[in-house]
Design an enzyme around this catalytic site. Sequence first.
Site, PDB file in Angstrom:
ATOM      1  N   ARG A 350       1.817   5.408  -1.089  1.00 20.58           N
ATOM      2  CA  ARG A 350       1.604   4.822   0.235  1.00 20.58           C
ATOM      3  C   ARG A 350       2.774   3.912   0.629  1.00 20.58           C
ATOM      4  O   ARG A 350       3.146   3.839   1.797  1.00 20.58           O
ATOM      5  CB  ARG A 350       0.278   4.068   0.293  1.00 20.58           C
ATOM      6  CG  ARG A 350       0.256   2.719  -0.369  1.00 20.58           C
ATOM      7  CD  ARG A 350      -0.903   1.865   0.134  1.00 20.58           C
ATOM      8  NE  ARG A 350      -2.161   2.168  -0.504  1.00 20.58           N
ATOM      9  CZ  ARG A 350      -2.662   1.480  -1.528  1.00 20.58           C
ATOM     10  NH1 ARG A 350      -1.963   0.482  -2.065  1.00 20.58           N
ATOM     11  NH2 ARG A 350      -3.835   1.785  -2.031  1.00 20.58           N
ATOM     12  N   ASN A 473      -6.827  -1.878   0.047  1.00 16.15           N
ATOM     13  CA  ASN A 473      -7.058  -3.067  -0.773  1.00 16.15           C
ATOM     14  C   ASN A 473      -7.268  -2.620  -2.216  1.00 16.15           C
ATOM     15  O   ASN A 473      -8.370  -2.274  -2.637  1.00 16.15           O
ATOM     16  CB  ASN A 473      -8.275  -3.841  -0.263  1.00 16.15           C
ATOM     17  CG  ASN A 473      -8.402  -5.202  -0.904  1.00 16.15           C
ATOM     18  OD1 ASN A 473      -8.001  -5.394  -2.052  1.00 16.15           O
ATOM     19  ND2 ASN A 473      -8.973  -6.159  -0.190  1.00 16.15           N
ATOM     20  N   ASP A 474      -6.176  -2.645  -2.987  1.00 16.85           N
ATOM     21  CA  ASP A 474      -6.223  -2.180  -4.376  1.00 16.85           C
ATOM     22  C   ASP A 474      -7.257  -2.925  -5.210  1.00 16.85           C
ATOM     23  O   ASP A 474      -7.729  -2.413  -6.226  1.00 16.85           O
ATOM     24  CB  ASP A 474      -4.852  -2.374  -5.034  1.00 16.85           C
ATOM     25  CG  ASP A 474      -3.798  -1.471  -4.443  1.00 16.85           C
ATOM     26  OD1 ASP A 474      -4.132  -0.355  -4.029  1.00 16.85           O
ATOM     27  OD2 ASP A 474      -2.620  -1.886  -4.386  1.00 16.85           O
ATOM     28  N   ALA A 475      -7.558  -4.148  -4.800  1.00 12.45           N
ATOM     29  CA  ALA A 475      -8.435  -4.987  -5.616  1.00 12.45           C
ATOM     30  C   ALA A 475      -9.920  -4.731  -5.363  1.00 12.45           C
ATOM     31  O   ALA A 475     -10.771  -5.325  -6.016  1.00 12.45           O
ATOM     32  CB  ALA A 475      -8.110  -6.464  -5.387  1.00 12.45           C
TER      33      ALA A 475
END
Length: 791
Positions: A350, A473-475
């Site tokens: 991305r 939002n990877d988290a």
Amino acid sequence: MQYGHYSKDFKEYIVTNPNTPRPWFNYLFNDQYHALVSQTGGGFSYYKDPKTNRILRYEHLSTDRPGRYIFLRDEDKKTVWSLNWQPFCEPVDKWQTVHGLGYSRILCEHNKIEGEITYLVPRNEPLEVWLVRIKNNSRKKRTLKVFPFVEFVSGDIELEACYRNIIMLYNEAYFDKRQQSIIAFKHRFKSTHKQGFSFFTSGLDIKGYDTRKEKFYGRYNDVTKPEMILSKGRLQDTYVRGEDMVGVLESTLKLSPGEEKEFVVILGFTEDVKAIKGLRDKFLDVNNVKKELADIKDYWNHAIERIKVETPDPNFDLMVNIWGKYQLCAITHWRGTSQYHGVEGGLGYRDTAQDAEGLFALDLGLGKRKMEKILQYQYSSGHAVSGFSDTEGAWDLIYQSGVIGKADVAVWLPYCVVSYVKETGDTDFLKKEYRFCDGTSATVYEHILRAVRYLYKTRGSHGLPLILKADWNDAYDHVGLKGKGESIWLGMALCRAARQIEDLAKFIGDKPVEQEMRKIYDELYRVINQSGWDGKWYIAAYNDEGYKIGSDENEEGKVPLNSQTWAILGEVAKDKGRLSKVLGAIDNYLDTPYGPALFLPSYTKFNPGIGRVSAFAEGTKENAAVFSHACAFKIVADCFIKRGNKAYETYSKLMPMSPAKKDHDKYKVEPYVWAEYIIGPGSKYRFGEGAFTWNTGTSPWMFTAAIEWMLGARREFGGLLIDPCLPKKWKRCFIRRPFRNAVYEITIKNPAGVESGIKEIRVDGKAINGNLVRPHKDGRVHKVEVLMGRA
């Protein structure tokens, strides 16, 4: 407190105090080699990939050590100092560092000896060059010993960090007398490994060397107390095998009063030891290096002039014209690491898509190469890998951890391809075939259609896209571990992709695809407004258990910024009542002096149904920081609905030299590049501290927000759309923008002080109908005059 300032032409940042709150870096790079250089010469270098081919060791969290040092020893006084200030950190008489475009220069004077180190990476070779000048400002003859120093990794830094006691056993470093160079490497220990060699050499007459770290430092010492220099004053000509490696060279300079000498130090990496001689012969010549430095400056002077803006805000101009642009070029080359990363490598999928899209107007060739690469890291299913490495391949095939399995990666490919076609008008590119990473081939057009179809097909019980291990939002990495969690934001992003391909299909006359994309958009629009609306704002996600994330029902993590901004970008918040509530939530609930927070309030304890976002310290990273990348989305969304004042307000807050960031001891990080985030109001004592500079998706989005949305020189299929969205107080501005083999110099006048709207556009003195400038494609410069106001 201030620690530096810009030069008069703003192309250099001059650090006047070495003891900055955090290391302040510059990126020096070409297509093969990257050197991250702090104001004291700290940082690391690597060849092609920062994980597999790390050259230098660097402690990335606190010490800014070890680095690229020049130690000097006065043979009469037996005193030792460093031109870098680090690693001794003792007072010197004069010191400053200049970070420029493509180079960094440290100037130091101590004990009447003036020294200068200029670091640069040549345009085409896998190495860095240190151009060193030393001058005797005293009235007597001086004898100095000069010790250039580095500490080697010369291989895979991740394996070294995890298994150092084992990995060091593959190390070897020696001095090659024929090539007058230290050569350091790791022996191959897997059949898939490709051998590489670090090398270190000097243009001075080399009288001694050391490669064995323990011997050079001395027992229980470190780089701040190197025994061989401080106590012995000479090196031991050591060879190392199976231990930690350094590269240290010893030479002697004898300088008469007023005399100065220049010489070159080279640090590099090669896959063929025999290549070192040619590189050494070329770059140990001081005149060749000075010419290379002049060429680098000339290259960047031309590169930054391709697009130029002039507005009433000099800080806006500075970021768009110079430092934000340089940062964008730097991270597009080398997105896989930064000074705050420990062992990571490769490129995020991305990230690369967004970097390429942001770069098309500035460097179309580089942007296209990046786009072609991500086309080939897409699966035939339409999904894509989470990331990839030029030396190891797809992350998904070599890792088993949290960096893979992200749901959103494929959605960024359509944006990138559509933007390329808009920038170039090259619809034939859509017919070109590229392989998928799992075997078969398809046209570019089919690649982007598969991306949308895959995401639309991979939906959950509410009809929303599955989040898998994360969305943007990877988290949010526990939201969909069981395969049931759904992302409202990804639904909005998919709406945007479907709308863009619908417009593309209409442009090329593909009615079936046009209708298919409209159907996808219509269905997602209905589902998001039915299941994603919480009464006052849009939520972020549903987890595996059907628990709402970002809802007013939650005690923490309310009002997710991305779901509000992408409701606008994805054309989901069409209802005026809902749009008003969305904007109220952003402006009144999330906003801070640094920009809007990612959500509020911060999470205060780990929630296993949400993920690591809830475990981060309050206000940091994705746990309610002011996340600059997300703020950039907000700026574009503001322009999408013609809120020029609000777009500029947020842009101003994000700039590294904004009034809220003037106190460097509070803000801490570099005041000349975008930061990934600013610690949010949830922190008890760090609110307003910057973090994670350079490597951030903020850079391409802020550049695009400025030139395409605020100044409004926006690529479209039919030509260059002129659609400025400005703060009311801007009465005049200018942008020069290349577009389809012509250059457009656009002067925008806003005498009525409106935020948007155009009364008249003249191209080369002739009024046109509407606000679309048809491409001239004639290689010439065209004058465009824009009068804003109510039509």
